[in-house]
Write an enzyme that holds these catalytic residues in place. Structure first.
Site, PDB file in Angstrom:
ATOM      1  N   HIS A   1     -11.038  -1.820  10.956  1.00 20.38           N
ATOM      2  CA  HIS A   1      -9.906  -2.664  10.570  1.00 20.38           C
ATOM      3  C   HIS A   1      -9.746  -3.744  11.647  1.00 20.38           C
ATOM      4  CE1 HIS A   1      -5.331  -2.826   9.422  1.00 20.38           C
ATOM      5  NE2 HIS A   1      -6.033  -3.688   8.729  1.00 20.38           N
TER       6      HIS A   1
ATOM      7  N   SER B   1      -1.690  -3.075  10.732  1.00 24.39           N
ATOM      8  CA  SER B   1      -1.254  -3.969   9.661  1.00 24.39           C
ATOM      9  C   SER B   1      -0.013  -4.752  10.089  1.00 24.39           C
ATOM     10  CB  SER B   1      -0.927  -3.158   8.405  1.00 24.39           C
ATOM     11  OG  SER B   1      -2.062  -2.420   8.014  1.00 24.39           O
ATOM     12  N   ALA B   2       0.007  -6.033   9.756  1.00 27.35           N
ATOM     13  CA  ALA B   2       1.137  -6.925  10.046  1.00 27.35           C
ATOM     14  C   ALA B   2       1.439  -7.057  11.539  1.00 27.35           C
ATOM     15  CB  ALA B   2       2.390  -6.488   9.275  1.00 27.35           C
ATOM     16  N   CYS B   3       0.410  -6.971  12.374  1.00 28.97           N
ATOM     17  CA  CYS B   3       0.591  -7.159  13.816  1.00 28.97           C
ATOM     18  C   CYS B   3      -0.175  -8.368  14.338  1.00 28.97           C
ATOM     19  CB  CYS B   3       0.197  -5.906  14.588  1.00 28.97           C
ATOM     20  SG  CYS B   3       1.381  -4.569  14.405  1.00 28.97           S
TER      21      CYS B   3
ATOM     22  N   LYS C   1      -9.755  -2.027   1.247  1.00 37.85           N
ATOM     23  CA  LYS C   1      -9.492  -0.847   2.087  1.00 37.85           C
ATOM     24  C   LYS C   1     -10.277   0.374   1.603  1.00 37.85           C
ATOM     25  CE  LYS C   1      -6.448  -3.230   4.354  1.00 37.85           C
ATOM     26  NZ  LYS C   1      -6.659  -3.650   5.730  1.00 37.85           N
TER      27      LYS C   1
ATOM     28  N   ASN D   1       6.431  -8.281   2.393  1.00 41.96           N
ATOM     29  CA  ASN D   1       4.973  -8.115   2.271  1.00 41.96           C
ATOM     30  C   ASN D   1       4.392  -9.084   1.223  1.00 41.96           C
ATOM     31  OD1 ASN D   1       2.474  -6.860   3.005  1.00 41.96           O
ATOM     32  ND2 ASN D   1       2.562  -5.574   1.188  1.00 41.96           N
ATOM     33  N   ALA D   2       5.078 -10.208   1.006  1.00 46.22           N
ATOM     34  CA  ALA D   2       4.529 -11.247   0.117  1.00 46.22           C
ATOM     35  C   ALA D   2       3.216 -11.738   0.721  1.00 46.22           C
ATOM     36  CB  ALA D   2       5.515 -12.412  -0.008  1.00 46.22           C
ATOM     37  N   ARG D   3       2.235 -12.002  -0.124  1.00 45.02           N
ATOM     38  CA  ARG D   3       0.907 -12.374   0.402  1.00 45.02           C
ATOM     39  C   ARG D   3       0.309 -13.531  -0.385  1.00 45.02           C
ATOM     40  NH1 ARG D   3      -1.921  -8.390   4.189  1.00 45.02           N
ATOM     41  NH2 ARG D   3      -0.283  -6.886   4.630  1.00 45.02           N
TER      42      ARG D   3
ATOM     43  N   ARG E   1       2.236  -3.450  18.538  1.00 41.68           N
ATOM     44  CA  ARG E   1       3.516  -4.124  18.738  1.00 41.68           C
ATOM     45  C   ARG E   1       4.327  -3.235  19.662  1.00 41.68           C
ATOM     46  NH1 ARG E   1       6.516  -7.703  15.045  1.00 41.68           N
ATOM     47  NH2 ARG E   1       4.703  -7.922  13.701  1.00 41.68           N
TER      48      ARG E   1
ATOM     49  N   ARG F   1       0.841  -1.198   0.000  1.00 40.84           N
ATOM     50  CA  ARG F   1       0.000   0.000   0.000  1.00 40.84           C
ATOM     51  C   ARG F   1       0.872   1.241   0.000  1.00 40.84           C
ATOM     52  NH1 ARG F   1      -2.049   1.295   4.203  1.00 40.84           N
ATOM     53  NH2 ARG F   1      -1.467  -0.464   5.496  1.00 40.84           N
TER      54      ARG F   1
ATOM     55  N   ASP G   1      -9.674  -9.166   8.743  1.00 42.25           N
ATOM     56  CA  ASP G   1      -9.176  -7.824   8.387  1.00 42.25           C
ATOM     57  C   ASP G   1     -10.213  -6.706   8.535  1.00 42.25           C
ATOM     58  OD1 ASP G   1      -6.800  -6.412   7.461  1.00 42.25           O
ATOM     59  OD2 ASP G   1      -7.867  -6.054   5.584  1.00 42.25           O
TER      60      ASP G   1
HETATM   61  P1  GTP Z   1      -2.751  -7.006   7.649  1.00 38.73           P
HETATM   62  O1  GTP Z   1      -3.219  -8.134   6.765  1.00 38.73           O
HETATM   63  O2  GTP Z   1      -1.568  -6.281   7.100  1.00 38.73           O
HETATM   64  O3  GTP Z   1      -3.830  -6.084   8.090  1.00 38.73           O
HETATM   65  O4  GTP Z   1      -2.121  -7.625   8.957  1.00 38.73           O
HETATM   66  P2  GTP Z   1      -2.463  -8.701  10.073  1.00 38.73           P
HETATM   67  O5  GTP Z   1      -2.751  -7.967  11.330  1.00 38.73           O
HETATM   68  O6  GTP Z   1      -3.416  -9.736   9.607  1.00 38.73           O
HETATM   69  O7  GTP Z   1      -1.021  -9.282  10.239  1.00 38.73           O
HETATM   70  P3  GTP Z   1      -0.442 -10.722  10.277  1.00 38.73           P
HETATM   71  O8  GTP Z   1      -1.329 -11.680  11.005  1.00 38.73           O
HETATM   72  O9  GTP Z   1      -0.031 -11.105   8.930  1.00 38.73           O
HETATM   73  O10 GTP Z   1       0.847 -10.403  11.176  1.00 38.73           O
HETATM   74  C1  GTP Z   1       1.858 -11.294  11.236  1.00 38.73           C
HETATM   75  C2  GTP Z   1       2.987 -10.767  12.117  1.00 38.73           C
HETATM   76  O11 GTP Z   1       2.592 -10.766  13.480  1.00 38.73           O
HETATM   77  C3  GTP Z   1       4.167 -11.696  12.029  1.00 38.73           C
HETATM   78  O12 GTP Z   1       5.341 -10.911  12.118  1.00 38.73           O
HETATM   79  C4  GTP Z   1       4.012 -12.581  13.250  1.00 38.73           C
HETATM   80  O13 GTP Z   1       5.219 -13.142  13.668  1.00 38.73           O
HETATM   81  C5  GTP Z   1       3.457 -11.596  14.253  1.00 38.73           C
HETATM   82  N1  GTP Z   1       2.659 -12.242  15.309  1.00 38.73           N
HETATM   83  C6  GTP Z   1       1.375 -12.657  15.235  1.00 38.73           C
HETATM   84  N2  GTP Z   1       0.961 -13.185  16.406  1.00 38.73           N
HETATM   85  C7  GTP Z   1       2.013 -13.081  17.261  1.00 38.73           C
HETATM   86  C8  GTP Z   1       2.220 -13.428  18.637  1.00 38.73           C
HETATM   87  O14 GTP Z   1       1.337 -13.933  19.325  1.00 38.73           O
HETATM   88  N3  GTP Z   1       3.439 -13.152  19.158  1.00 38.73           N
HETATM   89  C9  GTP Z   1       4.439 -12.575  18.428  1.00 38.73           C
HETATM   90  N4  GTP Z   1       5.601 -12.325  19.010  1.00 38.73           N
HETATM   91  N5  GTP Z   1       4.286 -12.240  17.125  1.00 38.73           N
HETATM   92  C10 GTP Z   1       3.093 -12.478  16.562  1.00 38.73           C
HETATM   93  C1  SPV Z   2      -3.101  -3.940   5.371  1.00 37.70           C
HETATM   94  O1  SPV Z   2      -2.118  -3.311   4.971  1.00 37.70           O
HETATM   95  O2  SPV Z   2      -3.673  -3.663   6.457  1.00 37.70           O
HETATM   96  C2  SPV Z   2      -3.632  -5.067   4.579  1.00 37.70           C
HETATM   97  C3  SPV Z   2      -3.031  -5.343   3.262  1.00 37.70           C
HETATM   98  O3  SPV Z   2      -4.554  -5.731   5.021  1.00 37.70           O
HETATM   99  S1  SPV Z   2      -3.706  -4.394   1.960  1.00 37.70           S
HETATM  100  O4  SPV Z   2      -4.981  -5.008   1.559  1.00 37.70           O
HETATM  101  O5  SPV Z   2      -2.764  -4.395   0.835  1.00 37.70           O
HETATM  102  O6  SPV Z   2      -3.959  -3.048   2.413  1.00 37.70           O
HETATM  103 MN    MN Z   3      -5.303  -4.935   7.004  1.00 44.61          MN
END
Ligand code: GTP
Ligand code: SPV
Ligand code: MN
Length: 603
Positions: free
Chosen positions: A242, A264-266, A222, A381-383, A414, A74, A291
């Site tokens: 979100h 995102s990614a948390c 989004k 950010n590979a999906r 985080r 994004r 999501d």
């Molecule tokens: P978007 O799709 O971007 O909205 O993100 P999301 O919130 O769905 O993120 P995603 O589940 O892909 O996040 C993955 C990241 O969170 C990786 O770096 C994991 O290692 C970390 N993660 C998830 N759960 C845990 C946890 O319980 N403990 C730790 N330490 N890391 C975690």
């Molecule tokens: C995010 O970034 O929170 C995502 C991935 O879920 S995207 O759909 O590319 O925005």
């Molecule tokens: Mn998201």
């Protein structure tokens, strides 16, 4: 390709004609949404070199796709919210004047689809025909977008039927790479110079130019389901968030539904599909979404939520049999992988999939790779894109157009320091405060002072209007609801002085979920603390995990000086909204600071 019997919406037909005249595609294809059409488009993508078909035995009916290295995520700095009045977009959005933006985009879209097919994709976020759904039509020159939309939303004929002559959200998308006669196409066309992701909040339309990736290009996600829907939700009295949605089934058979917002990614996807560890027999997590959540008060003052998507667009790196077995099962077939590495035997790989990387791969850019290469094989950010039908933890209620009743909200970022594993806010309004000031560390830095990016409600990039008004909207739910959900903050990411995670996380997060569910039923105990209610060591179920009191104390520690610093640091965020901020948030901060006073060291 246009079947006149299904194209009965005059406004849609007129819009298609206008876009065709503007973008000048070679041909127009209205998507019927059938499986046969999906297979045909995937074949077209293989021929074009965009898709690589994976080994049919190892990964049936699946494809690998490599994006342009300049089009991988994004683009927040190219995302604009256009409102007549700048103040209505607020300080957290890039604002642009709608009239000037329309002029600029008309210039870019002019002839932008030359040499390409223009796909018309009717889609429904939520069940087609349900009162809670929104229908959009995306016009795009990307076949990758068309096949991705098939997995992520209801598309095609059922949607056209539900639409009838009704209104739809206009979603216009072009990769911005017209072809002159004789030009050879590239596997991932996009525009290196101009990229725009635009929400026109004056007429509710969406336009995206120059990128083909994820949230930039799948406009139902989004753009429509968050930026457009959040504004509509504010006007109509509901919430577009979100958030993941999950059911937690207790051994008694009772299911409690919660919604959780992490940036995102948390970890939303991992949490939404959590498989409890041994020792937690009888507890089950049932996935509704990972999501996006649309949440509405019903006639009796209870919040009900739907996941408007039908698929997952999940982060690949870090996904494996231990962190997310349900997702591993889902992506075993029928999946589109983007920017993962390719194995010599025609399968995919990413960092964290296996402990030991394969000796030789082709990386996400198509280059030969070995573990000594000194660069990741998959893009961070590979999906993967996969339908929810493939996910074993799906709750049948995910398809219920009336949604599920939400008993609790969970917010988490985080954060390596200051914040404990979990606490319950004292009431709705303090909960809103903790959500509004949510932060997350950009990097997983071991240092105690890692920089925090404020991401209110995990909605910073997605709130389609002034975020101060969004806070007011959330506060107002307190008066609108009869059953007000409890609000929790969680933090899986606290670290010790050595930089190691204090909490094992992942499947063990069910221990926190159990406490949260018990709290919503008034059966779980806790202790009053400066930030709200916290579990004591004996309030958490430790079955199947050796976790000592001392580590728990470190994990749950509330240091008054650290908390004071945290609360003081919220000032910059709150001040940035000026007069528009609900003053109550300052009052809550004051009260929380006062609550620390007795505990602060005197000097
Ligand atoms: P978007 O799709 O971007 O909205 O993100 P999301 O919130 O769905 O993120 P995603 O589940 O892909 O996040 C993955 C990241 O969170 C990786 O770096 C994991 O290692 C970390 N993660 C998830 N759960 C845990 C946890 O319980 N403990 C730790 N330490 N890391 C975690
Ligand atoms: C995010 O970034 O929170 C995502 C991935 O879920 S995207 O759909 O590319 O925005
Ligand atoms: Mn998201």
């Amino acid at each position: 390709m246009q079947d006149p019997t299904t194209m009965t919406n005059p406004a849609l037909n007129q819009w298609i004609d206008e876009v065709r005249a503007l973008c000048e595609p070679d041909q127009v294809h209205v998507c019927d949404g059938s499986e046969a059409e999906y297979q045909r488009l995937c074949k077209t993508l293989v021929t074009a070199g965009t898709f690589i078909r994976l080994d049919e035995a190892k990964r049936p009916n699946s494809f690998l796709c490599r994006s342009d290295p300049g089009d991988v995520a994004r683009l927040e700095h190219r995302t604009f919210v256009c409102t007549s009045n700048r103040e209505d977009a607020g300080p957290t959005n890039n604002w642009a004047d709608p009239a000037s933006m329309r002029v600029e985009l008309s210039r870019l879209f002019k002839g932008s689809m030359r040499g390409r097919t223009m796909y018309v994709i009717p889609f429904s976020m939520g069940q087609p025909g349900s009162d809670l759904s929104m229908i959009g039509v995306q016009i795009t020159d990307s076949a990758y977008v068309a096949v991705s939309m098939k997995l992520m939303a209801h598309i095609g004929l059922p949607v056209l039927r539900a639409l009838g002559t009704g209104e739809f959200v206009r979603c216009l998308h072009s990769v911005g790479a017209p072809l002159a006669p004789g030009d050879r196409d590239v596997p991932w066309p996009c525009n290196a110079e101009h990229k725009y992701i635009v929400s026109f909040q004056d007429d509710g339309s969406i336009a995206s130019f120059g990128s083909g990736y994820g949230g930039n290009a799948l406009l139902g996600k989004k753009c429509l389901a968050l930026r457009t829907a959040s504004l509509k939700g504010r006007q109509e009295g509901w919430l577009a968030e979100h958030m993941l949605i999950m059911g937690v089934e207790a051994p008694t058979g009772k299911t409690t539904y919660v919604a959780a917002a992490f940036p995102s990614a948390c970890g939303k996807t991992n949490f939404a599909m959590l498989l409890p560890p041994e020792g937690f027999a009888g507890w089950k997590v049932k996935t509704i979404g990972d999501d996006i959540a649309w949440i509405r008060p019903d006639a009796v003052g209870t919040l009900r939520a739907i996941n408007p998507e039908t698929g997952f667009f999940g982060v690949a790196p870090g996904t494996n049999e231990k962190t997310n077995p349900n997702m591993m099962a889902a992506i075993a077939r029928d999946t589109i992988f983007t920017n993962c590495a390719l194995t010599p035997d025609g399968d995919v790989w990413w960092e964290g999939l296996t402990d030991v990387p394969p000796p030789a791969l082709v990386d996400w850019r198509g280059l030969d790779w070995t573990p000594q290469a000194g660069r990741p094989a998959a893009h961070p950010n590979a999906r993967f894109t996969v339908s929810r039908d493939r996910c074993p933890s799906m709750d049948p209620s995910a398809a219920d157009p009336t949604g599920v009743q939400i008993s609790a909200f969970i917010f988490g970022g985080r954060l390596s320091h200051t914040f404990p594993l979990v606490f319950e806010a004292r009431d709705w309004r303090e909960g809103v405060y903790w959500a509004a000031t949510l932060g997350s560390e950009a990097t997983a830095a071991a240092e105690n002072q890692a920089a925090t990016r404020r991401d209110p409600f995990a909605m910073l990039p997605f709130c389609g209007y002034n975020m101060a008004d969004y806070f007011t909207h959330w506060l107002s739910m307190d008066d609108r609801l009869v059953n007000v959900p409890a609000i929790f903050r969680v933090n899986w990411f606290r670290r010790d002085e050595g930089g190691a995670f204090l909490w094992p996380g992942f499947r063990h997060n069910v221990r926190v979920l159990k406490w949260i569910v018990q709290r919503t039923e008034n059966t779980g105990d806790g202790e009053a603390a400066s930030v709200g209610l916290v579990p004591g060591y004996d309030d958490i179920d430790w079955n199947g995990l050796d976790y000592d009191r001392q580590t728990f104390d470190a994990l749950m520690k509330l240091d008054p000086a650290e908390l004071e610093r945290e609360l003081q640091s919220h000032d910059a965020l709150l001040q940035s909204f000026g007069q528009r901020l609900p003053p109550e948030l300052f009052a809550i901060r004051r009260a929380l600071l006062d609550g620390l006073d007795g505990a602060l060291p005197q000097n």
